[in-house]
Motif scaffolding. Sequence first.
Motif, short mmCIF file in Angstrom:
data_model
loop_
_atom_site.label_atom_id
_atom_site.label_comp_id
_atom_site.label_asym_id
_atom_site.label_seq_id
_atom_site.Cartn_x
_atom_site.Cartn_y
_atom_site.Cartn_z
N LEU A 251 -13.27 4.03 11.56
CA LEU A 251 -13.79 4.98 10.58
C LEU A 251 -14.06 4.34 9.22
O LEU A 251 -14.98 4.74 8.51
CB LEU A 251 -12.80 6.13 10.39
CG LEU A 251 -12.38 6.89 11.65
CD1 LEU A 251 -11.35 7.94 11.30
CD2 LEU A 251 -13.60 7.52 12.33
N ALA A 252 -13.24 3.37 8.83
CA ALA A 252 -13.37 2.76 7.51
C ALA A 252 -12.64 1.43 7.49
O ALA A 252 -11.73 1.18 8.30
CB ALA A 252 -12.80 3.68 6.42
N VAL A 253 -13.05 0.57 6.54
CA VAL A 253 -12.39 -0.72 6.31
C VAL A 253 -12.18 -0.88 4.82
O VAL A 253 -13.12 -0.71 4.03
CB VAL A 253 -13.23 -1.89 6.84
CG1 VAL A 253 -12.53 -3.22 6.53
CG2 VAL A 253 -13.46 -1.77 8.35
N ALA A 254 -10.95 -1.17 4.43
CA ALA A 254 -10.63 -1.43 3.02
C ALA A 254 -10.42 -2.92 2.86
O ALA A 254 -9.56 -3.52 3.54
CB ALA A 254 -9.37 -0.67 2.61
N GLU A 255 -11.18 -3.54 1.96
CA GLU A 255 -11.06 -4.97 1.72
C GLU A 255 -11.63 -5.30 0.35
O GLU A 255 -12.23 -4.46 -0.31
CB GLU A 255 -11.75 -5.78 2.82
CG GLU A 255 -13.22 -5.48 3.01
CD GLU A 255 -13.79 -6.15 4.24
OE1 GLU A 255 -13.21 -7.15 4.72
OE2 GLU A 255 -14.83 -5.68 4.74
N GLY A 256 -11.41 -6.54 -0.06
CA GLY A 256 -11.87 -6.98 -1.38
C GLY A 256 -10.80 -7.79 -2.06
O GLY A 256 -10.33 -8.80 -1.52
N ASN A 257 -10.38 -7.32 -3.24
CA ASN A 257 -9.38 -8.05 -4.02
C ASN A 257 -7.99 -7.69 -3.51
O ASN A 257 -7.21 -7.02 -4.18
CB ASN A 257 -9.53 -7.73 -5.50
CG ASN A 257 -8.66 -8.62 -6.37
OD1 ASN A 257 -8.06 -9.59 -5.89
ND2 ASN A 257 -8.59 -8.30 -7.65
N LEU A 258 -7.69 -8.14 -2.30
CA LEU A 258 -6.41 -7.91 -1.65
C LEU A 258 -5.86 -9.23 -1.15
O LEU A 258 -6.62 -10.14 -0.80
CB LEU A 258 -6.56 -6.97 -0.43
CG LEU A 258 -7.12 -5.57 -0.65
CD1 LEU A 258 -7.43 -4.92 0.70
CD2 LEU A 258 -6.13 -4.72 -1.43
N SER A 259 -4.54 -9.33 -1.11
CA SER A 259 -3.95 -10.45 -0.38
C SER A 259 -3.56 -9.94 1.00
O SER A 259 -3.95 -8.85 1.41
CB SER A 259 -2.76 -11.03 -1.15
OG SER A 259 -1.65 -10.15 -1.15
N ARG A 260 -2.82 -10.72 1.75
CA ARG A 260 -2.44 -10.31 3.10
C ARG A 260 -1.67 -8.98 3.07
O ARG A 260 -0.82 -8.77 2.21
CB ARG A 260 -1.58 -11.39 3.76
CG ARG A 260 -2.31 -12.71 3.97
CD ARG A 260 -1.41 -13.73 4.64
NE ARG A 260 -0.29 -14.09 3.78
CZ ARG A 260 0.76 -14.80 4.21
NH1 ARG A 260 0.84 -15.19 5.45
NH2 ARG A 260 1.72 -15.10 3.38
N ILE A 261 -1.97 -8.11 4.02
CA ILE A 261 -1.36 -6.78 4.03
C ILE A 261 -0.08 -6.82 4.87
O ILE A 261 -0.11 -7.06 6.08
CB ILE A 261 -2.32 -5.73 4.60
CG1 ILE A 261 -3.67 -5.79 3.85
CG2 ILE A 261 -1.71 -4.35 4.52
CD1 ILE A 261 -3.57 -5.54 2.37
N GLY A 262 1.06 -6.55 4.20
CA GLY A 262 2.34 -6.57 4.89
C GLY A 262 2.60 -5.29 5.65
O GLY A 262 2.89 -5.30 6.85
N THR A 263 2.51 -4.15 4.97
CA THR A 263 2.80 -2.86 5.59
C THR A 263 1.89 -1.79 5.00
O THR A 263 1.53 -1.87 3.82
CB THR A 263 4.27 -2.46 5.36
OG1 THR A 263 5.12 -3.40 6.01
CG2 THR A 263 4.59 -1.08 5.92
N VAL A 264 1.52 -0.80 5.82
CA VAL A 264 0.79 0.38 5.34
C VAL A 264 1.69 1.60 5.50
O VAL A 264 2.43 1.73 6.47
CB VAL A 264 -0.54 0.56 6.08
CG1 VAL A 264 -1.55 -0.48 5.62
CG2 VAL A 264 -0.36 0.50 7.60
N PHE A 265 1.59 2.50 4.51
CA PHE A 265 2.44 3.70 4.48
C PHE A 265 1.64 4.82 3.83
O PHE A 265 0.89 4.59 2.87
CB PHE A 265 3.71 3.42 3.67
CG PHE A 265 4.62 4.60 3.53
CD1 PHE A 265 5.61 4.85 4.47
CD2 PHE A 265 4.49 5.50 2.47
CE1 PHE A 265 6.46 5.95 4.36
CE2 PHE A 265 5.32 6.60 2.34
CZ PHE A 265 6.31 6.83 3.29
#
Length: 334
Positions: A251-265
């Motif tokens: 449905l969607a992708v979030a990216e850009g000025n991010l580092s590695r994603i540890g956890t989503v909540f």
Amino acid sequence: MKQIKCEGERKGLTGESLDCGSFSYRLEMDWAKWPDQMRHMTVLNCCWGGGGFLYVVTGNQDVPVVVFDHDGNACKTIAQGMFGKSHSVSYTKNGTLLVADAHKNAHVIREITAEGKEVRVFGTKGVPGDSGYDFDYLETMQKRGENPTETKWNKNAASNARIDSIRRRGLPFCRPCGMIMTPDGEYFAADGYGNCAVHHFDGDGTYIKSWGAPEDFRVVHSICMDRQGRLWVADRENCRVKLFDTEGNLLAVAEGNLSRIGTVFTDDKYLYAAELDGGVTLIDLDTLEVAAQLGAPGDAVLKVHGICVDDGGNIYLATNKANENNLIRLARME
């Protein structure tokens, strides 16, 4: 498919506060009051459960889950000896805990009671899914004169080689990273260290289906469901978050000025993406736009492996560090 652009200007800590737009937090490094014998534990993740208790996983076989009260007092430990490496923890509507075992020889996720008694085991202990994963693949590559993939943030050659060894989506599990129970009582798992899959199980624990491939994910590190019934998945090494429906449609992708994603909540309003190399990004669940980006990639204090949020909007950060700053609270200020 919506592109969520995480491109706002970011700033690090300002003294003991962390601010972005209308979001302001007080940094509480010493919120967790560890017993002397447990100081310097490596904290990997946490979740709030029934009775106002915070369940914290350490990755330590002798102290896999530590239970804290709302004031940060360590009350007890549970599930001693049940996990090789307790990597994540989530609380279910049934009052149980789902704990993924990321030890290289485990390949299971256990559902346990709040007292640490086993309810159910997903996967077969010691039997990995057939993804092609090779824990010692760096040695193989070196013999061939090959170099593993190197990304912006991950410079660990052995880790990158292991990910490179994954050739296909395998069945559950190969060093799984996390699992949740939905409000309907079904289960979804992030099978990421040795696989590239999201797995779906019914309420009886029966396997239904999977999705994902090496070109889709580079470490499926965490999964959560929002109040709209959508699944947010941390694609860790690709530094992005993917949003799916429960059938696996993107449905969607979030990216850009991010580092590695540890956890989503998620809470009722926001998706919180904990960044392993510094910072936390909040996405509005209604608009699917970035609400705030706290901290900056490279911030040593806010290198976040695990995250959860309480009813007051306070954020709890598991930093994967073996020191006294392993469990931090960001207290929300009005």
